[in-house]
Design a protein around this motif. Structure first.
Motif, PDB file in Angstrom:
ATOM      1  N   MET A  44       0.835  -1.204   0.000  1.00  8.31           N
ATOM      2  CA  MET A  44       0.000   0.000   0.000  1.00  8.31           C
ATOM      3  C   MET A  44       0.870   1.255   0.000  1.00  8.31           C
ATOM      4  N   ARG A  45       1.949   1.281   0.779  1.00  7.49           N
ATOM      5  CA  ARG A  45       2.794   2.467   0.866  1.00  7.49           C
ATOM      6  C   ARG A  45       3.551   2.668  -0.437  1.00  7.49           C
ATOM      7  N   ALA A  46       4.023   1.592  -1.006  1.00  5.05           N
ATOM      8  CA  ALA A  46       4.752   1.714  -2.269  1.00  5.05           C
ATOM      9  C   ALA A  46       3.827   2.183  -3.387  1.00  5.05           C
ATOM     10  N   ALA A  47       2.572   1.643  -3.394  1.00  2.92           N
ATOM     11  CA  ALA A  47       1.610   2.044  -4.420  1.00  2.92           C
ATOM     12  C   ALA A  47       1.265   3.524  -4.276  1.00  2.92           C
ATOM     13  N   LEU A  48       1.070   3.995  -3.012  1.00  3.32           N
ATOM     14  CA  LEU A  48       0.750   5.398  -2.790  1.00  3.32           C
ATOM     15  C   LEU A  48       1.897   6.293  -3.230  1.00  3.32           C
ATOM     16  N   ALA A  49       3.133   5.904  -2.889  1.00  2.78           N
ATOM     17  CA  ALA A  49       4.298   6.695  -3.317  1.00  2.78           C
ATOM     18  C   ALA A  49       4.382   6.755  -4.824  1.00  2.78           C
ATOM     19  N   ASP A  50       4.109   5.634  -5.511  1.00  6.51           N
ATOM     20  CA  ASP A  50       4.156   5.600  -6.975  1.00  6.51           C
ATOM     21  C   ASP A  50       3.101   6.538  -7.567  1.00  6.51           C
ATOM     22  N   GLY A  51       1.882   6.517  -6.987  1.00  5.90           N
ATOM     23  CA  GLY A  51       0.836   7.383  -7.509  1.00  5.90           C
ATOM     24  C   GLY A  51       1.147   8.853  -7.320  1.00  5.90           C
ATOM     25  N   LEU A  52       1.691   9.227  -6.144  1.00  2.35           N
ATOM     26  CA  LEU A  52       2.030  10.633  -5.899  1.00  2.35           C
ATOM     27  C   LEU A  52       3.122  11.105  -6.848  1.00  2.35           C
ATOM     28  N   ASP A  53       4.089  10.223  -7.124  1.00  2.00           N
ATOM     29  CA  ASP A  53       5.157  10.603  -8.060  1.00  2.00           C
ATOM     30  C   ASP A  53       4.613  10.797  -9.464  1.00  2.00           C
ATOM     31  N   ARG A  54       3.625   9.983  -9.851  1.00  2.00           N
ATOM     32  CA  ARG A  54       3.112  10.076 -11.219  1.00  2.00           C
ATOM     33  C   ARG A  54       2.321  11.377 -11.446  1.00  2.00           C
ATOM     34  N   ILE A  55       1.651  11.899 -10.395  1.00  2.00           N
ATOM     35  CA  ILE A  55       0.878  13.131 -10.606  1.00  2.00           C
ATOM     36  C   ILE A  55       1.669  14.373 -10.211  1.00  2.00           C
ATOM     37  N   HIS A  56       2.898  14.206  -9.701  1.00  3.70           N
ATOM     38  CA  HIS A  56       3.676  15.340  -9.197  1.00  3.70           C
ATOM     39  C   HIS A  56       3.920  16.385 -10.284  1.00  3.70           C
ATOM     40  N   ASP A  57       4.325  15.911 -11.458  1.00  4.08           N
ATOM     41  CA  ASP A  57       4.661  16.856 -12.525  1.00  4.08           C
ATOM     42  C   ASP A  57       3.439  17.628 -13.025  1.00  4.08           C
ATOM     43  N   ALA A  58       2.230  17.065 -12.841  1.00  2.00           N
ATOM     44  CA  ALA A  58       1.021  17.781 -13.272  1.00  2.00           C
ATOM     45  C   ALA A  58       0.747  18.983 -12.375  1.00  2.00           C
ATOM     46  N   GLY A  59       1.258  18.973 -11.163  1.00  3.98           N
ATOM     47  CA  GLY A  59       1.122  20.120 -10.262  1.00  3.98           C
ATOM     48  C   GLY A  59      -0.234  20.233  -9.593  1.00  3.98           C
ATOM     49  N   PRO A  60      -0.644  19.223  -8.798  1.00  2.66           N
ATOM     50  CA  PRO A  60      -1.891  19.374  -8.048  1.00  2.66           C
ATOM     51  C   PRO A  60      -1.764  20.486  -7.016  1.00  2.66           C
ATOM     52  N   ALA A  61      -2.897  21.172  -6.727  1.00  2.00           N
ATOM     53  CA  ALA A  61      -2.855  22.297  -5.787  1.00  2.00           C
ATOM     54  C   ALA A  61      -2.696  21.810  -4.350  1.00  2.00           C
ATOM     55  N   VAL A  62      -3.432  20.789  -3.967  1.00  2.00           N
ATOM     56  CA  VAL A  62      -3.400  20.225  -2.613  1.00  2.00           C
ATOM     57  C   VAL A  62      -3.564  18.720  -2.746  1.00  2.00           C
TER      58      VAL A  62
END
Length: 537
Positions: free
Chosen positions: A1-19
């Motif tokens: 679960m932690r690895a999957a969450l880290a992978d997902g956050l990295d994938r959307i990082h470049d898109a620049g979510p506000a929060v």
């Protein structure tokens, strides 16, 4: 679960979510903590969750290596309705010990707007958005969640991001809620008003709470004045339906009013107003029950009145038949004698004519007296207010009753009658006293005495008593003697004609004159009727 969450956050990082608000507390160390901490460190405006420990008290927080990268920590406690375990409200704040924390969705909105949370007794203000937040039983601010229709809030799984990295562009400038949606995560599944048996993950509830705040689509309680006024109006409409429409039409109109009370909450909800269903429904139900009962009682009262009028009419006919038989017999007999004996002496003919004339006048007075009593009883006539002397009336009544008494060798003695003046209807009072005298004569044996006397009762009243030496009555009979058509067994066995109407009329006449009538009697020792009358002022 932690690895999957880290992978997902990295994938959307470049898109620049506000929060990015994460709904996974992670209070214990685990595998891939280094990878997840790195993802948290790279995430801008990160909001991590916390919850109240139900037993130990205090807050259950993420481990410190995660928490130090968070811009805010929000609480994710869920309050369920105590009646049906449905989640309708979001606690905007929770306090554990001396540490108060805002809700995860509220912290996310604060970071998105860059404004501070300003408190007032009635609401919270974040920038230009005013959040109506009522206080619950625990003095905590609560906001109703306006759940969005399915599909309005986009959901993208990490599996989808792995399969199609271009989906990350959808997160640009957005507030992102990250958490578990798997049905196996049973600890974080809740019923909502729109569940229809399908439970909702806590992360989706937080997302709906954020949408409620961001869109300003707040659900507020209907003002108490409006609810009371509307309930009063519905109750009046239900009552008017029974008051002014007959039969089934009233029932149909009442059903329409009840349907309106059911539609009102739905119509109010379209304007983000929570209108309680129960008050309007109860108002219509109670008003309908009261109006129906009122109509039933009204119809019953009208039926009773109709029956009373019918009874009164029958009583009238019986009274006329009974009371008028004597003068009619005298008139008929005298007229037959005049017509049968053509050679009757002039003196005798004149005597018969005088009998016819006097009995005709007596009959007319009797009819007028009875009609007056009936009109007084029905409230259709006001009693005369004339002054008359009590001794004059007693003397006239005694004079009229003496011929009947002489036939039975009964003496009528009237003495010490004061010249007291009364106020009222002289003819009615004369009828009452004459009726008592004739009754005393009728139900007394021969060679007895009927005594009439008066005495002062108080400064403004006089007591007139008529006493005989007749058959008398027991206590049960005296208790009912003034009821219409009631006759004692001794009276019926005496052979005297009667209907039991006379004494009831006497009692009514005395009452109309502001007086009272009493009877004192004992079997075999006679009866005494006493009238307590008010003197003329």
């Amino acid at each position: 679960m932690r690895a999957a969450l880290a992978d997902g956050l990295d994938r959307i990082h470049d898109a620049g979510p506000a929060v990015v608000a994460v709904d996974l507390i992670l209070p214990e160390p685990g595998n891939a903590d280094d990878q997840l901490e790195g993802a948290f460190a790279r995430t801008r405006n990160l909001v991590l969750p916390s919850d109240i420990r139900p037993e130990a008290g205090g807050w259950e927080d993420p481990i410190e290596r995660f928490r130090r990268h968070a811009a805010a920590v929000g609480e994710v406690h869920a309050d369920l309705d105590k009646y049906d375990a449905v989640s309708r409200d979001l606690p905007l704040e929770k306090v554990a010990g001396h540490d108060r924390r805002w809700a995860l969705a509220l912290e996310a909105f604060r970071l998105k707007t860059g404004a501070q949370i300003v408190e007032t007794p009635e609401d919270l203000m974040v920038g230009t958005v005013v959040i109506p937040s009522r206080t619950d039983m625990e003095n905590e601010r609560v906001m109703r969640i306006r759940y969005a229709p399915l599909g309005l809030i986009p959901i993208v799984s990490i599996f989808d991001l792995d399969s199609d990295p271009s989906l990350a562009a959808r997160f640009a400038g957005k507030v992102v809620f990250a958490g578990l949606t798997a049905q196996t995560a049973v600890r974080d599944r809740w019923m909502t008003p729109y569940s229809n048996g399908v439970i909702m993950p806590g992360i989706e509830m937080n997302a709906n709470a954020y949408e409620t705040i961001a869109r300003g689509m707040f659900l507020v309680d209907a003002p108490l004045v409006d609810v009371v006024g509307c309930c009063f109006g519905l109750a009046i409409l239900a009552g008017l339906a029974y008051a002014f429409t007959p039969g089934w039409i009233a029932n149909v109109l009442t059903l329409l009013v009840l349907a309106a009370s059911q539609l009102l909450p739905a119509v109010a909800f379209r304007d983000s107003v929570v209108w309680q269903w129960l008050p309007g429904t109860l108002a219509v139900v109670f008003a309908t029950a009261s109006a129906a009962a009122w109509r039933h009682l009204l119809v019953r009262r009208e039926l009773v009145q109709a029956e009373n009028e019918t009874t009164r009419y029958r009583q009238t006919m019986q009274f006329v038949t009974h009371e008028m038989r004597t003068p009619l017999t005298a008139i008929q007999g005298s007229s037959e004698l005049i017509s049968r004996y053509g050679s009757m002496p002039e003196a005798k003919r004149k005597q018969m004519a005088e009998v016819i004339n006097s009995e005709s006048k007596r009959l007319a007075r009797m009819i007028e007296t009875f009609l007056s009593v009936e009109r007084l009883s029905a409230g259709q006539m006001e009693m005369k207010r004339e002054r008359f002397s009590l001794d004059d009336i007693v003397e006239r009544c005694a004079g009229r009753a003496r011929p009947l008494a002489e036939n039975k060798q009964i003496e009528i003695e009237s003495s010490d009658i004061p010249a007291t003046e009364l106020t009222g209807d002289q003819e009615l009072m004369e009828y009452a006293i004459y009726n008592l005298l004739t009754n005393a004569v009728k139900y007394s044996p021969s060679h007895t005495r009927v005594t009439v006397y008066a005495e002062d009762d108080s400064g403004d009243r006089v007591r007139l008593s008529i006493q005989d030496q007749g058959m008398g009555m027991d206590e049960k009979e005296t208790a009912r003697i003034f009821e219409r058509f009631y006759r004692t067994k001794r009276a019926e066995q005496s052979g005297e004609m009667g209907t039991g109407i006379g004494l009831s009329i006497v009692a009514q006449i005395v009452t109309e004159h502001g007086g009272t009538i009493e009877v004192d009697s004992e079997p075999g020792k006679g009866s005494k009727f006493t009238l307590t009358l008010r003197r003329a002022s």
